[in-house]
Design a protein around this motif. Structure first.
Motif, PDB file in Angstrom:
ATOM      1  N   VAL A 158     -36.620   4.472  -2.704  1.00 58.33           N
ATOM      2  CA  VAL A 158     -35.414   3.770  -2.238  1.00 58.33           C
ATOM      3  C   VAL A 158     -34.354   3.720  -3.318  1.00 58.33           C
ATOM      4  O   VAL A 158     -34.652   3.499  -4.489  1.00 58.33           O
ATOM      5  CB  VAL A 158     -35.760   2.318  -1.812  1.00 58.33           C
ATOM      6  CG1 VAL A 158     -34.552   1.646  -1.190  1.00 58.33           C
ATOM      7  CG2 VAL A 158     -36.930   2.305  -0.845  1.00 58.33           C
ATOM      8  N   LYS A 159     -33.096   3.946  -2.906  1.00 64.21           N
ATOM      9  CA  LYS A 159     -31.944   3.834  -3.807  1.00 64.21           C
ATOM     10  C   LYS A 159     -30.952   2.855  -3.199  1.00 64.21           C
ATOM     11  O   LYS A 159     -30.764   2.840  -1.989  1.00 64.21           O
ATOM     12  CB  LYS A 159     -31.246   5.201  -3.901  1.00 64.21           C
ATOM     13  CG  LYS A 159     -31.532   5.977  -5.148  1.00 64.21           C
ATOM     14  CD  LYS A 159     -30.596   7.163  -5.197  1.00 64.21           C
ATOM     15  CE  LYS A 159     -30.934   8.054  -6.367  1.00 64.21           C
ATOM     16  NZ  LYS A 159     -30.172   9.271  -6.349  1.00 64.21           N
ATOM     17  N   ARG A 160     -30.300   2.100  -4.063  1.00 67.77           N
ATOM     18  CA  ARG A 160     -29.213   1.229  -3.604  1.00 67.77           C
ATOM     19  C   ARG A 160     -27.949   2.068  -3.562  1.00 67.77           C
ATOM     20  O   ARG A 160     -27.581   2.690  -4.562  1.00 67.77           O
ATOM     21  CB  ARG A 160     -29.047   0.064  -4.584  1.00 67.77           C
ATOM     22  CG  ARG A 160     -27.891  -0.839  -4.302  1.00 67.77           C
ATOM     23  CD  ARG A 160     -28.346  -2.005  -3.445  1.00 67.77           C
ATOM     24  NE  ARG A 160     -27.204  -2.770  -2.996  1.00 67.77           N
ATOM     25  CZ  ARG A 160     -27.053  -4.064  -3.227  1.00 67.77           C
ATOM     26  NH1 ARG A 160     -27.960  -4.714  -3.905  1.00 67.77           N
ATOM     27  NH2 ARG A 160     -26.004  -4.692  -2.764  1.00 67.77           N
ATOM     28  N   ALA A 161     -27.297   2.137  -2.429  1.00 70.39           N
ATOM     29  CA  ALA A 161     -26.085   2.939  -2.297  1.00 70.39           C
ATOM     30  C   ALA A 161     -24.900   2.006  -2.112  1.00 70.39           C
ATOM     31  O   ALA A 161     -25.053   0.890  -1.624  1.00 70.39           O
ATOM     32  CB  ALA A 161     -26.215   3.870  -1.097  1.00 70.39           C
ATOM     33  N   GLY A 162     -23.727   2.466  -2.485  1.00 68.89           N
ATOM     34  CA  GLY A 162     -22.522   1.671  -2.285  1.00 68.89           C
ATOM     35  C   GLY A 162     -22.435   0.492  -3.236  1.00 68.89           C
ATOM     36  O   GLY A 162     -23.138   0.413  -4.241  1.00 68.89           O
ATOM     37  N   GLY A 163     -21.568  -0.480  -2.895  1.00 64.65           N
ATOM     38  CA  GLY A 163     -21.265  -1.593  -3.768  1.00 64.65           C
ATOM     39  C   GLY A 163     -22.278  -2.616  -3.962  1.00 64.65           C
ATOM     40  O   GLY A 163     -23.231  -2.944  -3.503  1.00 64.65           O
TER      41      GLY A 163
END
Length: 83
Positions: free
Chosen positions: A78-83
């Protein structure tokens, strides 16, 4: 089945929702039925409503950290995307 790079991206979005934030989960690459089932489990884990459409799970509210932890516990990258 949609082709993905194996990384699930979790982001928060408010566009077109009257300022209400939703947590978006993209890149799971599951069949629609399996995706809907996973969406249901995620919404229950967050104690929130939401929907599954066009291969994206939407959970109402800002639950990015909880969703990331829940998916990682089930073996997803899992990756955190965006702000």
């Amino acid at each position: 089945m949609p082709v993905t790079d194996g990384i699930v991206r979790v982001s928060r979005e408010t566009k077109g929702r009257n300022g209400k934030g939703v947590t978006l989960v993209k890149g799971l690459g599951l069949e629609p039925v399996a995706l809907a089932q996973l969406g249901k489990q995620l919404k229950a884990a967050c104690g929130s409503g939401g929907t599954t459409k066009d291969g994206v799970i939407e959970v109402q509210g800002d639950h990015c950290e909880r969703v990331i932890g829940w998916l990682q516990a089930r073996g997803h990258t899992v990756k955190r995307a965006g702000g």
